[in-house]
Design a protein around this motif. Structure first.
Motif, short mmCIF file in Angstrom:
data_model
loop_
_atom_site.label_atom_id
_atom_site.label_comp_id
_atom_site.label_asym_id
_atom_site.label_seq_id
_atom_site.Cartn_x
_atom_site.Cartn_y
_atom_site.Cartn_z
N PRO A 42 7.38 48.95 41.38
CA PRO A 42 8.07 49.76 40.36
C PRO A 42 9.20 48.96 39.72
O PRO A 42 9.71 48.01 40.32
N PHE A 43 9.58 49.34 38.51
CA PHE A 43 10.60 48.60 37.78
C PHE A 43 11.58 49.58 37.15
O PHE A 43 11.29 50.77 36.99
N ASP A 44 12.75 49.08 36.78
CA ASP A 44 13.73 49.88 36.04
C ASP A 44 13.46 49.71 34.56
O ASP A 44 13.37 48.57 34.06
N PHE A 45 13.34 50.81 33.83
CA PHE A 45 12.94 50.72 32.44
C PHE A 45 13.90 49.91 31.58
O PHE A 45 13.46 49.14 30.72
N PRO A 46 15.22 50.03 31.76
CA PRO A 46 16.12 49.19 30.95
C PRO A 46 15.85 47.70 31.12
O PRO A 46 15.98 46.92 30.17
N GLU A 47 15.43 47.29 32.33
CA GLU A 47 15.10 45.88 32.54
C GLU A 47 13.84 45.50 31.77
O GLU A 47 13.77 44.42 31.16
N LEU A 48 12.85 46.38 31.76
CA LEU A 48 11.63 46.12 30.99
C LEU A 48 11.97 45.95 29.52
O LEU A 48 11.51 45.00 28.87
N VAL A 49 12.78 46.85 28.97
CA VAL A 49 13.16 46.76 27.55
C VAL A 49 13.87 45.45 27.27
O VAL A 49 13.59 44.76 26.28
N ALA A 50 14.81 45.08 28.15
CA ALA A 50 15.56 43.84 27.94
C ALA A 50 14.65 42.62 27.98
O ALA A 50 14.80 41.69 27.18
N ARG A 51 13.69 42.62 28.90
CA ARG A 51 12.77 41.48 28.99
C ARG A 51 11.85 41.40 27.78
O ARG A 51 11.56 40.31 27.28
N VAL A 52 11.38 42.55 27.31
CA VAL A 52 10.53 42.55 26.11
C VAL A 52 11.33 42.05 24.92
O VAL A 52 10.83 41.26 24.11
N ARG A 53 12.56 42.52 24.77
CA ARG A 53 13.40 42.05 23.66
C ARG A 53 13.61 40.53 23.73
O ARG A 53 13.55 39.83 22.72
N ALA A 54 13.88 40.03 24.94
CA ALA A 54 14.10 38.60 25.11
C ALA A 54 12.86 37.80 24.72
O ALA A 54 12.96 36.76 24.05
N LEU A 55 11.68 38.28 25.11
CA LEU A 55 10.45 37.59 24.73
C LEU A 55 10.21 37.67 23.24
O LEU A 55 9.71 36.73 22.62
N GLY A 56 10.56 38.81 22.64
CA GLY A 56 10.40 38.95 21.20
C GLY A 56 11.24 37.96 20.43
O GLY A 56 10.81 37.43 19.40
N ARG A 57 12.43 37.67 20.93
CA ARG A 57 13.29 36.67 20.27
C ARG A 57 12.67 35.28 20.36
O ARG A 57 12.87 34.45 19.48
N ARG A 58 11.89 35.04 21.41
CA ARG A 58 11.27 33.73 21.60
C ARG A 58 9.98 33.57 20.82
O ARG A 58 9.46 32.45 20.71
N SER A 59 9.41 34.67 20.29
CA SER A 59 8.12 34.59 19.62
C SER A 59 8.23 34.06 18.20
O SER A 59 7.22 33.77 17.56
N GLY A 60 9.43 33.94 17.68
CA GLY A 60 9.63 33.43 16.33
C GLY A 60 10.78 32.45 16.30
O GLY A 60 11.18 31.92 17.34
N PRO A 61 11.37 32.21 15.12
CA PRO A 61 12.54 31.34 15.04
C PRO A 61 13.68 31.88 15.88
O PRO A 61 13.77 33.09 16.10
N PRO A 62 14.57 31.01 16.37
CA PRO A 62 15.70 31.47 17.18
C PRO A 62 16.51 32.54 16.45
O PRO A 62 16.81 32.41 15.27
N VAL A 63 16.84 33.61 17.17
CA VAL A 63 17.58 34.72 16.59
C VAL A 63 18.83 34.97 17.43
O VAL A 63 18.74 35.06 18.65
#
Length: 219
Positions: free
Chosen positions: A102-123
């Motif tokens: 099981p995971f904490d949802f805020p951590e999932l959101v933070a990790r998805v956001r971090a990966l999203g920043r890496r999928s394109g130019p640095p933000v």
């Protein structure tokens, strides 16, 4: 940011999808690895939230194929297999991050956001244009220091434009990355949402319309 959730537990899949949408992301949800491959051919996803134990095409095989095809989506493996060997194996297969259930949802959101920043130019973590400031992690928007109340879709739209300052972004690109599969490409949904966003931000305008091109934040 557009996210594809691939999870065969239907209730969990819907819960993750709903939570990520509340965080301002455009989310599509599938419960089958084969369907996920079809979706990846149709839309430019920024992040793939991927269970390993999937029907038709396993999560491991799906992860390999994303790498082989050179798709831009960053992969977050989300699985109950949490031993060190499992995590190492998942990362070796091509996953960019690994979160155990099981995971904490805020951590999932933070990790998805971090990966999203890496999928394109640095933000940068905080986006700015003139006197407008947007903090995606805190979900806050201000103009000249005053809070601006934005809907999740307005927030996501502004974040996408501010992350590409000075670049003309077409309505089609906005539909691909800010809206999910439920959006009708033949409606005026982008124009309508931008109208509401501009009204809330006030004058002087920071988003301009480029004739026959799209929209641009900043100069």
């Amino acid at each position: 940011m557009r996210v594809l959730v691939v999870e065969d537990h239907e209730l969990l899949a819907r819960t993750i999808g709903t939570g990520l949408r509340h965080a301002g992301m455009a989310v599509d949800v599938v419960t089958d690895g084969g369907e996920a491959l079809e979706r990846l051919d149709l839309a430019p996803y920024d992040v793939l939230v991927l269970d390993r134990d999937l029907p038709t095409v396993s999560g491991d095989d799906l992860c390999r194929r994303v790498g082989q095809r050179g798709l831009p989506a960053r992969i977050l493996m989300l699985t109950a297999a949490g031993a060190l060997a499992d995590r190492v194996n998942g990362l070796d297969l091509g996953a960019d991050d690994y979160l155990t259930k099981p995971f904490d949802f805020p951590e999932l959101v933070a990790r998805v956001r971090a990966l999203g920043r890496r999928s394109g130019p640095p933000v940068p973590p905080v986006l700015r244009c003139a006197d407008v400031e947007l903090d995606p992690a805190r979900r806050t928007a201000t103009r000249a220091g005053r809070p601006v109340a934005l809907s999740p879709k307005e927030f996501a739209l502004l974040a996408y434009l501010l992350a590409r300052p000075g670049r003309v972004v077409s309505a089609e690109e906005l539909l691909d990355h800010v809206w999910d599969e439920a959006a009708n490409p033949f409606t005026t949904t982008v124009k309508t949402t931008l109208g509401r966003l501009r009204a809330k931000l006030g004058e002087p305008p920071i988003i301009t319309t480029v004739r026959e091109g799209g929209y641009r934040a900043g100069d």
